[in-house]
Write an enzyme that holds these catalytic residues in place. Structure first.
Site, short mmCIF file in Angstrom:
data_model
loop_
_atom_site.label_atom_id
_atom_site.label_comp_id
_atom_site.label_asym_id
_atom_site.label_seq_id
_atom_site.Cartn_x
_atom_site.Cartn_y
_atom_site.Cartn_z
N PRO A 124 7.32 -105.27 -17.25
CA PRO A 124 7.87 -104.56 -18.63
C PRO A 124 8.79 -103.73 -18.17
CG PRO A 124 5.24 -104.84 -18.44
CD PRO A 124 5.74 -105.20 -17.02
N CYS A 125 9.84 -103.52 -19.32
CA CYS A 125 11.01 -102.61 -19.17
C CYS A 125 10.75 -101.41 -19.85
CB CYS A 125 12.32 -103.47 -19.36
SG CYS A 125 12.32 -103.62 -21.13
N GLN A 126 9.84 -101.25 -20.89
CA GLN A 126 9.67 -100.11 -21.66
C GLN A 126 9.76 -98.89 -21.04
OE1 GLN A 126 7.92 -102.70 -22.05
NE2 GLN A 126 8.52 -103.69 -24.29
#
Length: 380
Positions: free
Chosen positions: A109-111
């Site tokens: 996940p890039c968040q």
């Protein structure tokens, strides 16, 4: 047994044997894909189009795993947290005698690494996910590793204890050659402005990134646009769907938001509203001009987020219809083929699409990896 719930009612899929392989793959044996943090399967879809064989999808998001299982019926879909998964639990998914090259995809996940995440915390548990991958790399030694994330992952990892730095040290000490590059997805045929860091590691030697194929100038294909991606889809109204097209459903709009989108022209935004349409939180605010905006037909779309079907969360308005883009339109702008079907609630489907690696991008990188392996085999 770790395969539980509706997602995994069928038994674990096992890699095909040499006798079962056809001749459609460019290599003597297909590259087998183990997709960690797979989400709905954007990476796997692109790598499958490049001639590889998805074997495993692993993700904590159960609705995303339901979508993965639905679209990759010959692969195992494991709705588990990698932090609580042992290497022995997925060992049955590997060939007893290694014939096929193995690729580990690790698009976490890039968040935590995104500039848009203004509430990022250094102790966000998602930061450690790349570290968890190390256990599986050391145990199974995949010939290839593919990582995609926002460019912020590189900045976030500049310190000696950053997740990317630690992964690169692991790769260096175990014989991998790695190449990393920040690339623009639209330069490879994705109809979206999406800037990403891509890392490819290989036991076969240095990987050469493919050259951009789309852009201005001689020798390039025209950049794909919103019109190219969604212009073929039938019109629908806000809150409606068209059952003839998978996932072609748009969110409903409150009467005032319907009035707001009607007051915006193609490519425009909230600055053209009359006073009675303006929100109190936007008065005197110079930023956030994309919210309630419409896309432009003949340009790539803005980067899609996990709220890409919400009018109030970005420039996600249809260029001419009075609504936000549908799930199907969002998927098309992410370069998913029309046959790819998403399961779950509307919000979940949007999250799955926004989190996905564009299949068109992973296909291009995948074809380059196939050529990379083929080149190695020819030399050996």
């Amino acid at each position: 047994m770790y395969l539980e719930g509706r997602v995994l009612e069928r038994p674990i899929a096992t890699p095909v044997s040499g006798r079962e392989r056809g001749t459609a793959f460019p290599l003597p044996a297909p590259i087998l894909v183990y997709d960690f943090f797979s989400g709905c399967g954007g990476t796997s879809e692109g790598l499958r189009a490049a001639g590889m064989k998805p074997v495993l999808g692993l993700d904590l998001d159960r609705e995303a795993m339901a979508t993965f299982a639905h679209n990759f019926r010959d692969a195992a879909a494991v709705p588990r947290d990698i932090c609580h998964l042992t290497t022995s639990e997925i060992e049955p998914l590997f060939e007893k005698e290694r014939v096929s090259p193995v690729l580990f995809s690790a698009c976490a996940p890039c968040q935590p690494f995104s500039r848009q995440n203004r509430q990022r915390k250094e102790k966000d548990s998602r930061v450690s996910l790349l570290k968890e991958l190390a256990r599986f790399v050391l145990r199974f030694r995949p010939e290839l590793i593919f990582v995609e994330n926002v460019p912020g992952l590189q900045t976030f990892s500049e310190s000696d204890d950053g997740p990317l730095h630690e992964l690169l040290e692991l790769l260096d000490s175990n014989g991998y050659k790695h190449s990393a590059r920040v690339i623009e997805a639209q330069a490879y045929g994705v109809p979206q402005n999406r800037r990403r860091l891509v890392l490819v590691a290989s036991l076969f030697g240095e990987f050469d990134f493919p050259q951009p194929t789309h852009g201005s100038g001689e020798g390039f294909h025209p950049v794909k646009t919103v019109r190219d991606a969604i212009g073929h889809l039938p019109p629908i109204k806000a809150g409606a769907s068209d059952p003839s097209v998978r996932n072609h459903q748009a969110c409903a709009l409150a009467p005032q938001n319907l009035e707001r989108i009607r007051a915006v022209r193609e490519g425009g935004g909230r600055r053209t509203w009359s006073d009675h349409l303006k929100l109190d939180c936007h008065v005197g605010l110079k930023g956030y001009t994309d919210v309630y905006g419409r896309m432009t037909w003949d340009r790539p779309s803005p980067s899609l987020t996990t709220r890409c079907i919400s009018l109030s969360n970005g420039r996600f308005g249809h260029p001419e219809q009075d609504r936000a883009i549908s799930v199907r339109e969002a998927a098309s702008l992410q370069s998913f083929p029309d046959r790819f079907e998403f399961l779950g609630s509307l919000n979940s489907q949007a999250r799955q699409i926004g989190n996905a690696v564009p299949p068109g991008l992973s296909e291009v990188i995948g074809r380059a990896m196939v050529a990379h392996v083929q080149k190695h085999l020819e030399r050996s």
